[in-house]
Design an enzyme around this catalytic site. Structure first.
Site, mmCIF file in Angstrom:
data_model
loop_
_atom_site.group_PDB
_atom_site.id
_atom_site.type_symbol
_atom_site.label_atom_id
_atom_site.label_comp_id
_atom_site.label_asym_id
_atom_site.label_seq_id
_atom_site.Cartn_x
_atom_site.Cartn_y
_atom_site.Cartn_z
ATOM 1 N N GLY A 178 -72.013 -10.621 4.099
ATOM 2 C CA GLY A 178 -71.140 -10.816 2.959
ATOM 3 C C GLY A 178 -71.225 -9.721 1.915
ATOM 4 N N ARG A 205 -72.700 -7.759 16.773
ATOM 5 C CA ARG A 205 -71.659 -6.939 16.176
ATOM 6 C C ARG A 205 -71.007 -7.730 15.052
ATOM 7 N NH1 ARG A 205 -71.142 -2.509 19.332
ATOM 8 N NH2 ARG A 205 -71.973 -2.707 21.440
ATOM 9 N N THR A 208 -67.258 -11.172 10.604
ATOM 10 C CA THR A 208 -66.170 -11.152 9.627
ATOM 11 C C THR A 208 -66.256 -9.923 8.723
ATOM 12 O OG1 THR A 208 -67.482 -12.500 8.099
ATOM 13 C CG2 THR A 208 -66.022 -13.665 9.605
ATOM 14 N N THR A 213 -74.932 -4.399 12.174
ATOM 15 C CA THR A 213 -75.983 -3.423 12.480
ATOM 16 C C THR A 213 -75.762 -2.774 13.839
ATOM 17 O OG1 THR A 213 -77.614 -4.536 11.099
ATOM 18 C CG2 THR A 213 -78.462 -3.133 12.843
ATOM 19 N N ASP A 266 -67.878 -19.090 9.264
ATOM 20 C CA ASP A 266 -69.316 -18.823 9.379
ATOM 21 C C ASP A 266 -70.048 -19.924 8.608
ATOM 22 O OD1 ASP A 266 -71.609 -17.576 10.143
ATOM 23 O OD2 ASP A 266 -71.404 -15.840 8.829
ATOM 24 N N LYS A 298 -71.016 -13.676 0.286
ATOM 25 C CA LYS A 298 -70.914 -14.905 1.089
ATOM 26 C C LYS A 298 -71.534 -16.075 0.338
ATOM 27 C CE LYS A 298 -71.390 -14.529 5.483
ATOM 28 N NZ LYS A 298 -71.961 -14.311 6.841
#
Length: 503
Positions: A178, A205, A208, A213, A266, A298
């Site tokens: 987020g 991967r 949203t 990373t 999420d 987030k």
């Protein structure tokens, strides 16, 4: 049950991602005899492999008579070859769907019900619609800590599990996301593993966000490692920075993430199960969780972060894990880069101690690395922080990062995006804030993370003064169309940079 004569397999060359699809002709005698129609769920048998797939009806010109077409994912799952005999029949009853309906109506599921749902998802018995229903019901119904623990255990059991002989304590780190540009993981892992901690780091991967990373590390080295390759890298260097998809750790999580990405969903329970299942499957038992909090992150409030941290702790305790949650500043993007390539540039500049390295990314990475060292040694954070700083400033972290990349296939040279433009201020003032969500959306509209060269490079931070015409950021894209699309979004959302009057 009446025997159905086999059809012969044909690879259609259609990428439906993980959704298994089969294709049959509109005049297929088997379809008529069995009452198959478009969207029918069918069981496909090819030697010892079996799969439930969704039927698409195609015009007769697309398939030869007596053949059945397969999407890429269905073909791979069944391990087919051209013209191999295949049997099809109506799909059997998926018994765990009754538990799914129970959750849809807001009831708590017991561990066995959750285990059967996860098991059936792993066997590809659920359609995308059914997986989406499970995710939505779980998010709306708020999974209890007991349900999240059961979900975590079931997801761990769905795939491979790593065990590190002779290592009593294995570490890992995760950020709940987020916050654009918050690419601390490669730096933290380099510092902590240089200090002797074992960290078999696998990352998803982006779900949203404009980069995860794994997306960023793929700009720097190979990340799609096999299970054996990952183990070799960790044995050589004490750590890795790999993608989790190829390793088969909690593979059901990858199936769920694919649908979560499409839903832009999420939820807390799924997030905790996703994170901890991957850590447990990787053999980690000491876990650090970074929880950025900010008005457009987030997590919007400390109260919300504490609630999520409580759920993490409950599940971690039930799983026998040592876990530390740290609440960090999520009020603005971290570093200068947003998107895989741009974030990789920031990571390298911090590890190399370059003068142009973003100070906030460096300090945040040091704080998190010190927390990990503190977990390992039992010493205070104040005592661990100078040790983390010394490892970074001395070049030990950079040397360790190079060792990890070398073991994973070598350090790559970063490429340049072919198209870019400057986003400029229109008035004099001071940057009071930035909207993390819309910054992330801007980078995604430019093509990130699918186009790893796409993204943003920020030129100002909160508190900086600006004048008309001053560049606020540079926008990067692979194509002129994507660049124009993202630029138009910025022009309609200039207030994502909150520029107010000078005090």
């Amino acid at each position: 049950m009446r025997h159905i004569p086999p059809l012969t397999a044909h690879l259609m060359g259609v990428d439906t991602h993980e959704e298994p699809i089969i294709f049959m002709r509109s005049d297929c005698a088997i379809c008529r005899a069995e009452g198959f129609s478009a969207n029918t769920r069918l069981q496909v048998q090819a030697k010892e492999h079996s799969l439930i797939a969704t039927l698409n009806i195609v015009s007769n010109e697309l398939l030869a008579e007596g053949t059945i077409g397969f999407s890429d994912s269905a073909w791979e799952f069944l391990q087919l070859r051209e013209e191999q005999p295949v049997h099809v029949r109506h799909a059997p009853l998926v018994r765990s769907l009754s538990a799914l309906r129970k959750k849809i109506y807001g009831h708590e599921l017991n561990p066995l019900e959750i285990k059967t749902i996860v098991h059936d998802i792993s066997r590809r018995l659920y359609s995308d619609i059914e997986i989406a229903s499970f995710l939505t019901a779980s998010a709306a119904g708020h999974l209890s800590s007991v349900e999240v623990t059961a979900l975590t255990r079931a997801m761990v059991s769905s795939g491979n599990q790593l065990h590190w002989s002779g290592a009593e304590r294995v570490f890992d780190k995760h950020c709940i996301g987020g916050l654009p540009g918050n690419r601390t993981t490669p730096i933290v892992i380099s510092i902590a593993s240089a200090a002797g901690l074992m960290i078999p780091k696998t990352s998803s991967r982006a779900i949203t966000s404009p980069a995860g990373t794994a997306d960023t590390m793929e700009e720097l080295t190979e990340v799609d490692l096999s299970l054996e390759q990952l183990q070799d890298v960790v044995e050589q260097t004490g750590a890795c920075l790999a993608a989790g998809g190829e390793v088969g750790l909690s593979p059901v999580d990858d199936l769920l993430i694919r649908i979560e990405r499409a839903l832009d969903l999420d939820s807390p329970g799924q997030l905790v199960a996703s994170v901890l299942s991957k850590k447990v499957a990787a053999g980690s038992n000491h876990i650090l969780i970074d929880m950025p909090v900010g008005p457009t992150a987030k997590l919007r409030s400390v109260e919300e972060a504490n609630e999520l941290a409580g759920l993490f702790r409950q599940v971690a305790k039930a799983m026998g894990l040592q876990l530390r949650c740290v609440i960090t500043d999520g009020t603005q993007a971290i570093g200068y880069g947003i998107g895989p390539n741009q974030e990789a540039r920031d990571v390298l500049s911090v590890l190399r101690n370059s003068p142009e390295a973003p100070p906030d990314l460096a300090e945040r990475s040091l704080f998190l690395a010190a927390n990990m060292l503190s977990m390992a040694s039992g010493e205070t954070l104040d005592a661990a922080l100078p040790k983390a700083r010394e490892i970074l400033l001395s070049g030990q972290a950079w040397q360790q990062f190079q060792r990890i990349c070398s073991a994973q296939g070598g350090l790559k040279t970063l490429q340049e995006a072919p198209h870019h433009c400057r986003l400029r201020a229109q008035r004099t003032g001071k940057l009071l804030g930035m909207d993390n969500r819309r910054l992330a959306q801007l980078a995604k509209l430019a093509g990130a993370p699918s186009s790893p060269l796409a993204g943003l490079r920020l030129h100002i931070k909160v508190g900086n003064s600006v004048i008309p015409g001053q560049p606020l950021a540079t926008l990067y894209a692979d194509t002129p169309g994507e660049l124009a699309y993202a630029r138009d979004y910025y022009h309609q959302n200039r207030d994502l940079f909150d520029i107010g009057p000078q005090p």
